[in-house]
Design a protein around this motif. Structure first.
Motif, PDB file in Angstrom:
ATOM      1  N   MET A 384      -3.087   8.006   7.743  1.00 22.65           N
ATOM      2  CA  MET A 384      -3.350   6.732   7.389  1.00 22.65           C
ATOM      3  C   MET A 384      -1.884   5.937   6.810  1.00 22.65           C
ATOM      4  O   MET A 384      -1.852   4.866   7.041  1.00 22.65           O
ATOM      5  N   MET A 385      -1.180   6.749   6.029  1.00 20.15           N
ATOM      6  CA  MET A 385       0.020   6.190   5.729  1.00 20.15           C
ATOM      7  C   MET A 385       1.080   6.052   6.724  1.00 20.15           C
ATOM      8  O   MET A 385       1.858   4.824   6.529  1.00 20.15           O
ATOM      9  N   ARG A 386       0.731   6.219   8.014  1.00 20.00           N
ATOM     10  CA  ARG A 386       1.564   5.860   9.280  1.00 20.00           C
ATOM     11  C   ARG A 386       1.090   4.574   9.605  1.00 20.00           C
ATOM     12  O   ARG A 386       1.872   3.748  10.400  1.00 20.00           O
ATOM     13  N   LEU A 387       0.258   4.002   9.212  1.00 17.40           N
ATOM     14  CA  LEU A 387      -0.453   3.013   9.875  1.00 17.40           C
ATOM     15  C   LEU A 387      -0.261   1.755   8.832  1.00 17.40           C
ATOM     16  O   LEU A 387      -0.822   1.927   7.567  1.00 17.40           O
ATOM     17  N   SER A 388       0.295   0.622   9.367  1.00 22.23           N
ATOM     18  CA  SER A 388       0.392  -0.459   8.540  1.00 22.23           C
ATOM     19  C   SER A 388       0.077  -1.786   9.533  1.00 22.23           C
ATOM     20  O   SER A 388       1.303  -1.883  10.318  1.00 22.23           O
ATOM     21  N   HIS A 389      -0.616  -2.641   9.230  1.00 19.33           N
ATOM     22  CA  HIS A 389      -1.048  -3.744  10.043  1.00 19.33           C
ATOM     23  C   HIS A 389      -1.708  -4.716   9.263  1.00 19.33           C
ATOM     24  O   HIS A 389      -2.662  -4.268   8.176  1.00 19.33           O
ATOM     25  N   CYS A 390      -1.526  -6.144   9.512  1.00 24.55           N
ATOM     26  CA  CYS A 390      -2.312  -7.193   8.616  1.00 24.55           C
ATOM     27  C   CYS A 390      -3.786  -7.074   8.924  1.00 24.55           C
ATOM     28  O   CYS A 390      -4.461  -7.662   7.958  1.00 24.55           O
ATOM     29  N   SER A 441     -10.038  -7.351  16.895  1.00 23.55           N
ATOM     30  CA  SER A 441      -9.631  -6.895  17.802  1.00 23.55           C
ATOM     31  C   SER A 441      -7.863  -6.876  17.715  1.00 23.55           C
ATOM     32  O   SER A 441      -7.266  -5.813  18.442  1.00 23.55           O
ATOM     33  N   GLU A 442      -7.455  -7.451  16.930  1.00 30.12           N
ATOM     34  CA  GLU A 442      -5.877  -7.200  16.614  1.00 30.12           C
ATOM     35  C   GLU A 442      -5.609  -5.939  15.882  1.00 30.12           C
ATOM     36  O   GLU A 442      -4.634  -5.444  16.247  1.00 30.12           O
ATOM     37  N   GLY A 443      -6.332  -5.658  14.812  1.00 32.67           N
ATOM     38  CA  GLY A 443      -6.281  -4.487  14.369  1.00 32.67           C
ATOM     39  C   GLY A 443      -6.482  -3.264  15.145  1.00 32.67           C
ATOM     40  O   GLY A 443      -5.729  -2.246  15.023  1.00 32.67           O
ATOM     41  N   MET A 444      -7.477  -3.288  16.035  1.00 28.41           N
ATOM     42  CA  MET A 444      -7.753  -2.137  17.067  1.00 28.41           C
ATOM     43  C   MET A 444      -6.665  -2.090  17.984  1.00 28.41           C
ATOM     44  O   MET A 444      -6.457  -1.042  18.546  1.00 28.41           O
ATOM     45  N   ALA A 445      -5.847  -3.392  18.326  1.00 31.07           N
ATOM     46  CA  ALA A 445      -5.052  -3.261  19.492  1.00 31.07           C
ATOM     47  C   ALA A 445      -3.935  -2.390  18.763  1.00 31.07           C
ATOM     48  O   ALA A 445      -3.048  -1.818  19.373  1.00 31.07           O
ATOM     49  N   TYR A 446      -3.508  -2.483  17.509  1.00 33.51           N
ATOM     50  CA  TYR A 446      -2.558  -1.999  16.898  1.00 33.51           C
ATOM     51  C   TYR A 446      -2.836  -0.412  16.910  1.00 33.51           C
ATOM     52  O   TYR A 446      -2.078   0.145  17.118  1.00 33.51           O
TER      53      TYR A 446
END
Length: 592
Positions: A384-390, A441-446
């Protein structure tokens, strides 16, 4: 208190073309950067300037120069980019010094934002990115984004004259400490952690190197370190012959969180890292102090340097660069720093409570001891720490030193999306509902671009902020898989009414099974929080799916939106769209 002005000046702005039909034009604007916003105005002779735009700094996700070989169609030839919300702003500076000055200042002011992991170094033109040829404007970038790049370093000097020449200096090997995108024809791209042959190192700022394909060129000397050497006097963080007391005085006077230096220890050939921190003590009060860490060498072999024994490096510059960007203890939260409040909810993972941490409101997820082992928990947290998105709920830190172990997340004031939809039934416009689907969808695309699978996407696992922005949550139970497919070994519990046929039949999870779940989430949004198949048992749902039946069109869903839902529910995974494509289609609907 008024915001402090940082920079101001005249540059040229390219139209953002937020819609397909927007014209492409270049206009001179007067830009003002302060500690809160970037504003730009049209100057009118004899009249007050007219404000034409304002970008809150907190919404900026990336600031970087643009490297392109295309002709620049305006008088100012030095472009840089600002990615904010879902838009790209291209600005053209009159010279390179001006460009770097603005990029440095903007990076410094935005380095703590929710930033992109990768960016596009070239322009978006003619329906595709010139750097990677992706045709989705919001597709993940193709170059690693350095949020401090120009902010914490001196500006890169001009390249030395090519007459300097490339002369053999023996087979000395250097390692790239970070990626480098060439700024001119004479320099060479660097890929982090790759080895290069050092050809010439006489220039203080630029070294000539050769890559594994035999290509040669110049790179910034601070971006590489000699593999076989501990000579790092050229790095600005090294302070030779400074005592412990002198280091403490210097760092305390600077007073900047994370400020550090490397100095000689009393023992010859040994070095110490001294770091300034304001981290609160056990009483919760700020406790400014300087910590000292000795750089050690592994007994397994010469040249294996470390601060934490599991992270070994061939050179001290490599070690310093890693810990600059991956602080060893930045994710560990002291239980004593947390103040817990009311219960927000509970689930299969454990209890979620409201809390306060370092004067910040947070959500604390307390993991049941029987749910997973210590090592599993730490591995999930590491992922989870490797993931960062608005559009992902941000993880601030973890508590692993005592039970119950906890995850500390950003606090989302409006709770889970399913409850929010039901509580606001009849008050949500078409634009709001489409915006919710776009956010998810933006979060899932990331996640898709990062090769992560959610496995439990549903409205109940998305949260809503005080600004009504929707973010994806509970993605920490994913697994990082190189082949984008995960076959569950447990397969005992999964939400049948949100699950794709291949998950129900074979327990096979992939980004395409997440797409199916996203279709059901869209159905939830346009049904204002109704449960799918609410009057059917799981067995009846499976029977319906096997017969080829699908959820009916929600009354509030436009035909175009329901067509996207049906696309998500194709029987074969390969017939379903990607999240990047879905994001593009939803964005095009928002332009109508």
């Amino acid at each position: 208190m008024f915001p402090r002005v940082i920079l101001k000046g005249t540059m040229i702005k390219k139209s953002q073309q937020k819609k397909r039909t927007s014209p492409c034009n270049y206009k001179e604007r007067y830009f003002v950067l302060d500690t809160q916003d970037l504003k730009y105005s049209e100057r009118r002779p004899g009249k007050k300037p007219m404000m034409k735009g304002c970008i809150e700094l907190s919404r900026i996700k990336c600031v970087e120069i643009v490297c392109s070989d295309i002709p620049i169609p305006c008088n100012f030839k030095y472009p840089f980019q600002i990615f904010h919300d879902s838009h790209y702003l291209y600005i053209f500076a009159p010279d390179n010094d001006c460009r770097l000055r603005w990029v440095r200042a903007l990076k410094e002011e935005t380095k703590h934002n929710n930033l992109v992991a990768k960016y596009h170094p070239n322009f978006w033109m003619d329906g595709k990115w010139r750097c990677c040829h992706q045709t989705d404007k919001l597709a993940a970038g193709c170059s690693v984004y350095d949020p401090v790049g120009y902010a914490s370093k001196k500006p890169l000097p001009q390249l030395p004259d090519s007459e300097m020449g490339l002369h053999d200096a023996g087979q000395r090997v250097v390692i790239a400490l970070q990626n480098y995108t060439p700024l001119g024809d004479d320099d060479l791209p660097l890929q982090k952690d790759q080895e290069y042959v050092l050809i010439k190192s006489s220039h203080p700022d630029w070294w000539a190197v050769q890559d594994s394909q035999g290509n040669t060129g110049f790179v910034p000397s601070t971006y590489v370190a000699e593999k076989s050497s501990t000579n790092f006097e050229r790095f600005e963080w090294y302070n030779k012959k400074i005592t412990r007391g002198e280091a403490e005085d210097l760092l305390m006077n600077e007073g900047k969180e994370g400020a550090f230096m490397v100095r000689d220890s009393r023992q010859a050939g040994v070095y110490t890292v001294s770091v300034f921190t304001k981290a609160p003590g056990s009483n919760g009060e700020k406790n400014p102090r300087v910590k000292h860490y000795q750089i050690r060498q592994s007994e397994t072999g010469q040249g294996a340097f470390y601060l934490a024994e599991k992270y070994l490096f061939s050179t001290i510059p490599e070690l310093i660069h890693y810990h600059q960007h991956n602080a060893a203890d930045q994710w560990e939260v002291d239980h004593e720093e947390l103040t817990l409040g009311q219960e927000l909810g509970s689930g299969q993972f454990g209890l979620v409570r409201e809390g306060t941490w370092r004067d910040r409101k947070v959500a604390v997820k307390m993991i049941r001891e029987e749910y997973m082992s210590d090592e599993d928990f730490k591995e999930e947290a590491r992922i989870m720490m490797r993931l960062s998105h608005c559009k992902l709920v941000q993880l601030y830190g973890v508590c692993t030193q005592r039970f119950p172990m906890c995850l500390v997340f950003e606090y989302m004031e409006n709770g889970c999306l399913s409850d929010y939809l039901r509580d606001n039934k009849g008050r949500l416009s078409q634009d709001i509902m489409l915006g919710m689907c776009l956010d998810v969808s933006e979060g899932m695309a990331y996640l898709e671009s990062s090769t992560f699978i959610h496995r439990d996407l549903a409205a109940r696992n998305c949260l809503v902020s005080k600004n009504n922005e929707v973010k994806v949550s509970d993605f920490g139970m994913t697994r990082f898989v190189l082949d984008d497919q995960y076959t569950s070994s447990q397969c005992s519990k999964f939400p049948v009414k949100w699950s794709a046929p291949e998950v129900i039949k074979y327990c096979k999870f992939s980004s395409k099974s997440d797409i199916w779940s996203f279709g059901v989430l869209m159905w939830e949004v346009y049904n204002e929080g109704r449960l799918p198949y609410e009057n059917r048992s799981n067995a009846e749902v499976v029977e319906s799916l096997n017969a080829g039946l699908r959820l009916l069109k929600p009354r509030l869903a436009p035909d175009a939106v329901y067509l996207l839902m049906e696309w998500c529910w194709k029987e074969k995974p390969e017939d379903r769209p990607s999240f990047a494509l879905l994001l593009h289609e939803l964005a095009s609907l928002s332009d109508l």
